[in-house]
Design an enzyme around this catalytic site. Structure first.
Site, mmCIF file in Angstrom:
data_model
loop_
_atom_site.group_PDB
_atom_site.id
_atom_site.type_symbol
_atom_site.label_atom_id
_atom_site.label_comp_id
_atom_site.label_asym_id
_atom_site.label_seq_id
_atom_site.Cartn_x
_atom_site.Cartn_y
_atom_site.Cartn_z
ATOM 1 N N HIS A 128 -4.584 5.484 10.522
ATOM 2 C CA HIS A 128 -4.405 5.523 9.055
ATOM 3 C C HIS A 128 -3.744 4.196 8.747
ATOM 4 O O HIS A 128 -2.652 3.907 9.276
ATOM 5 C CB HIS A 128 -3.503 6.706 8.684
ATOM 6 C CG HIS A 128 -3.176 6.834 7.214
ATOM 7 N ND1 HIS A 128 -3.441 7.978 6.485
ATOM 8 C CD2 HIS A 128 -2.593 5.969 6.339
ATOM 9 C CE1 HIS A 128 -3.041 7.810 5.226
ATOM 10 N NE2 HIS A 128 -2.511 6.588 5.117
ATOM 11 N N HIS A 152 -1.629 1.205 8.069
ATOM 12 C CA HIS A 152 -0.198 1.083 7.791
ATOM 13 C C HIS A 152 0.229 -0.346 8.036
ATOM 14 O O HIS A 152 -0.337 -1.052 8.867
ATOM 15 C CB HIS A 152 0.633 2.051 8.644
ATOM 16 C CG HIS A 152 0.313 2.016 10.103
ATOM 17 N ND1 HIS A 152 -0.831 2.587 10.630
ATOM 18 C CD2 HIS A 152 0.965 1.461 11.153
ATOM 19 C CE1 HIS A 152 -0.851 2.408 11.943
ATOM 20 N NE2 HIS A 152 0.224 1.707 12.281
ATOM 21 N N HIS A 164 3.410 -2.525 9.160
ATOM 22 C CA HIS A 164 4.773 -2.562 9.710
ATOM 23 C C HIS A 164 5.568 -3.603 8.922
ATOM 24 O O HIS A 164 5.093 -4.728 8.713
ATOM 25 C CB HIS A 164 4.749 -2.995 11.178
ATOM 26 C CG HIS A 164 4.064 -2.035 12.106
ATOM 27 N ND1 HIS A 164 4.748 -1.075 12.821
ATOM 28 C CD2 HIS A 164 2.756 -1.884 12.442
ATOM 29 C CE1 HIS A 164 3.890 -0.383 13.562
ATOM 30 N NE2 HIS A 164 2.668 -0.859 13.351
ATOM 31 N N CYS A 219 -1.186 11.226 7.038
ATOM 32 C CA CYS A 219 -1.545 12.090 5.902
ATOM 33 C C CYS A 219 -0.615 13.296 5.846
ATOM 34 O O CYS A 219 -0.188 13.724 4.761
ATOM 35 C CB CYS A 219 -2.999 12.538 5.997
ATOM 36 S SG CYS A 219 -4.212 11.256 5.606
#
Ligand code: AMP
Length: 113
Positions: free
Chosen positions: A97, A99, A101, A7
């Site tokens: 958070h 994500h 890859h 964030c």
């Protein structure tokens, strides 16, 4: 989320190498690459992982991945790539958070975490 590192990257409080940004996502270079090309797709909305994801967040993430599929050439991924999202510490998730890859080119490491 005040103390979430992703964030804070999204808000511009922590520097990152930005590859792409729109209203829904940011794509940055991973600071510790595990492959020749190692990018992270970060949804701008904070949620921890796919188990925490709402239906609306799932739709947004699917749209982000569809957009990514149209950027394969410009991201240097035309010879192939992997998408990986870890959920939980046992699966090597270190940042809570969500994500994705994005891994392309030769692996630089054999390690799983
Ligand atoms: P995971 O272990 O699946 O939660 O992945 C977190 C990833 O974030 C790791 O590959 C880290 O190298 C990467 N990472 C952590 N901090 C940063 C940062 N400030 N900029 C870019 N990538 C980061």
């Amino acid at each position: 989320m005040d103390n979430c590192i992703f964030c804070r990257i999204i808000r511009g409080e922590i520097p990152s190498v930005k590859v792409y940004e729109d209203d829904d996502m940011l794509i940055i270079k991973d600071v510790n690459p595990q492959a020749e090309i190692h990018l992270l797709l970060l949804p701008k909305e904070h949620y921890a992982n796919i188990v925490e994801m709402s239906d609306a967040q799932a739709r947004t993430l699917a749209a982000c991945i569809k957009k990514l599929s149209g950027m394969v050439d410009e991201l240097g991924l035309k010879d192939g790539f992997r998408l990986v999202s870890n959920k939980g510490a046992n699966a090597c998730q270190s940042v809570e958070h969500l994500h994705i890859h994005i891994l392309g080119g030769k692996p630089l490491s054999e390690k799983m975490c």
